[in-house]
Design a protein around this motif. Structure first.
Motif, mmCIF file in Angstrom:
data_model
loop_
_atom_site.group_PDB
_atom_site.id
_atom_site.type_symbol
_atom_site.label_atom_id
_atom_site.label_comp_id
_atom_site.label_asym_id
_atom_site.label_seq_id
_atom_site.Cartn_x
_atom_site.Cartn_y
_atom_site.Cartn_z
ATOM 1 N N LYS A 6 -27.322 22.674 -17.357
ATOM 2 C CA LYS A 6 -27.040 21.568 -18.276
ATOM 3 C C LYS A 6 -27.839 20.328 -17.898
ATOM 4 O O LYS A 6 -28.407 19.657 -18.762
ATOM 5 N N ARG A 7 -27.891 20.024 -16.597
ATOM 6 C CA ARG A 7 -28.632 18.854 -16.138
ATOM 7 C C ARG A 7 -30.124 19.011 -16.436
ATOM 8 O O ARG A 7 -30.782 18.072 -16.866
ATOM 9 N N THR A 8 -30.645 20.201 -16.226
ATOM 10 C CA THR A 8 -32.053 20.456 -16.510
ATOM 11 C C THR A 8 -32.343 20.288 -17.999
ATOM 12 O O THR A 8 -33.363 19.696 -18.378
ATOM 13 N N LEU A 9 -31.447 20.764 -18.842
ATOM 14 C CA LEU A 9 -31.625 20.601 -20.289
ATOM 15 C C LEU A 9 -31.552 19.126 -20.699
ATOM 16 O O LEU A 9 -32.335 18.663 -21.533
ATOM 17 N N ARG A 10 -30.604 18.391 -20.104
ATOM 18 C CA ARG A 10 -30.507 16.954 -20.405
ATOM 19 C C ARG A 10 -31.769 16.228 -19.938
ATOM 20 O O ARG A 10 -32.292 15.360 -20.635
ATOM 21 N N PHE A 52 -35.399 5.488 -17.129
ATOM 22 C CA PHE A 52 -34.517 5.184 -15.999
ATOM 23 C C PHE A 52 -33.060 5.152 -16.436
ATOM 24 O O PHE A 52 -32.196 5.795 -15.835
ATOM 25 N N PHE A 53 -32.780 4.405 -17.468
ATOM 26 C CA PHE A 53 -31.397 4.269 -17.915
ATOM 27 C C PHE A 53 -30.866 5.565 -18.511
ATOM 28 O O PHE A 53 -29.741 5.977 -18.224
ATOM 29 N N ALA A 54 -31.663 6.223 -19.329
ATOM 30 C CA ALA A 54 -31.201 7.458 -19.970
ATOM 31 C C ALA A 54 -30.993 8.578 -18.952
ATOM 32 O O ALA A 54 -29.982 9.294 -19.014
ATOM 33 N N GLN A 55 -31.920 8.744 -18.023
ATOM 34 C CA GLN A 55 -31.754 9.799 -17.019
ATOM 35 C C GLN A 55 -30.558 9.501 -16.111
ATOM 36 O O GLN A 55 -29.770 10.393 -15.813
ATOM 37 N N THR A 59 -28.372 12.087 -17.993
ATOM 38 C CA THR A 59 -28.724 13.311 -17.275
ATOM 39 C C THR A 59 -27.909 13.484 -16.002
ATOM 40 O O THR A 59 -27.317 14.533 -15.767
ATOM 41 N N PHE A 60 -27.895 12.449 -15.167
ATOM 42 C CA PHE A 60 -27.251 12.571 -13.865
ATOM 43 C C PHE A 60 -25.848 11.986 -13.844
ATOM 44 O O PHE A 60 -25.195 11.977 -12.807
ATOM 45 N N ARG A 61 -25.388 11.492 -14.994
ATOM 46 C CA ARG A 61 -24.005 11.038 -15.186
ATOM 47 C C ARG A 61 -23.547 10.005 -14.165
ATOM 48 O O ARG A 61 -22.397 10.021 -13.712
ATOM 49 N N ALA A 62 -24.432 9.102 -13.809
ATOM 50 C CA ALA A 62 -24.069 8.046 -12.863
ATOM 51 C C ALA A 62 -23.068 7.110 -13.532
ATOM 52 O O ALA A 62 -23.269 6.690 -14.669
ATOM 53 N N GLU A 63 -21.983 6.816 -12.834
ATOM 54 C CA GLU A 63 -21.015 5.867 -13.374
ATOM 55 C C GLU A 63 -21.628 4.485 -13.471
ATOM 56 O O GLU A 63 -21.320 3.707 -14.355
ATOM 57 N N ARG A 64 -22.463 4.192 -12.512
ATOM 58 C CA ARG A 64 -23.260 2.975 -12.541
ATOM 59 C C ARG A 64 -24.526 3.278 -11.762
ATOM 60 O O ARG A 64 -24.542 4.140 -10.889
ATOM 61 N N LEU A 65 -25.559 2.572 -12.104
ATOM 62 C CA LEU A 65 -26.822 2.761 -11.405
ATOM 63 C C LEU A 65 -26.921 1.704 -10.319
ATOM 64 O O LEU A 65 -26.928 0.519 -10.599
ATOM 65 N N ALA A 66 -26.962 2.153 -9.087
ATOM 66 C CA ALA A 66 -27.029 1.254 -7.939
ATOM 67 C C ALA A 66 -28.476 0.867 -7.663
ATOM 68 O O ALA A 66 -29.420 1.504 -8.133
ATOM 69 N N GLY A 67 -28.627 -0.172 -6.881
ATOM 70 C CA GLY A 67 -29.954 -0.658 -6.524
ATOM 71 C C GLY A 67 -30.827 0.400 -5.873
ATOM 72 O O GLY A 67 -32.032 0.453 -6.114
ATOM 73 N N ASN A 120 -33.862 15.644 -6.500
ATOM 74 C CA ASN A 120 -33.685 15.761 -5.049
ATOM 75 C C ASN A 120 -33.708 14.445 -4.281
ATOM 76 O O ASN A 120 -33.438 14.434 -3.084
ATOM 77 N N TRP A 121 -34.037 13.348 -4.954
ATOM 78 C CA TRP A 121 -34.168 12.101 -4.205
ATOM 79 C C TRP A 121 -33.641 10.882 -4.963
ATOM 80 O O TRP A 121 -32.846 10.107 -4.430
ATOM 81 N N VAL A 122 -34.073 10.678 -6.189
ATOM 82 C CA VAL A 122 -33.776 9.419 -6.892
ATOM 83 C C VAL A 122 -32.296 9.228 -7.166
ATOM 84 O O VAL A 122 -31.732 8.188 -6.833
ATOM 85 N N TYR A 123 -31.653 10.196 -7.777
ATOM 86 C CA TYR A 123 -30.276 10.023 -8.259
ATOM 87 C C TYR A 123 -29.228 10.659 -7.357
ATOM 88 O O TYR A 123 -28.097 10.853 -7.789
#
Length: 124
Positions: A6-10, A52-55, A59-67, A120-123
């Protein structure tokens, strides 16, 4: 369906949307920006903000995007931008490939790298 699939498709869906934004700008701005390097950098940067915002959120379902996500994303995209613009310069200005054909080839290569780095690194 497995969460990794699912994540790969998103990721792919957002990637397609980002790529469409990139190509629309590439075609639309070509008459206004003569330099291939400046043109591709502008288009890439604009698509990068959307991505950045969409992924992160979709995609990665972050509740919030941290610094830390932003810092890693900027580093990843900075490397990808250099690779994209440099490869486009070589392909278009040095080898004489058509702008769109060259960008399709370069985009495919850059996409694989950014997916792996994002997963593997960003999110994480």
């Amino acid at each position: 369906m497995n969460e990794d699939i699912k994540r790969t498709l998103r990721f792919g869906l957002i990637g397609v949307a980002s790529t469409v934004i990139y190509f629309v700008l590439l075609i639309g701005m070509r008459p206004f920006i003569d330099s291939t390097i400046y043109l591709t950098a502008f288009c890439y940067g604009t698509a990068m903000v959307f991505n950045f915002f969409a992924q992160g959120l979709f995609t990665f379902r972050a509740e919030r995007l941290a610094g830390i996500h932003l810092v890693r994303y900027v580093v990843m995209q900075g490397v990808a931008l250099v690779i994209n613009s440099g490869a486009m310069f070589v392909a278009v200005d040095q080898l004489g490939l058509g702008l769109i054909l060259a960008q399709v080839i370069v985009t495919a290569c850059v996409t694989v790298g950014t997916y792996l780095a994002s997963k593997n690194w960003v999110y994480i």
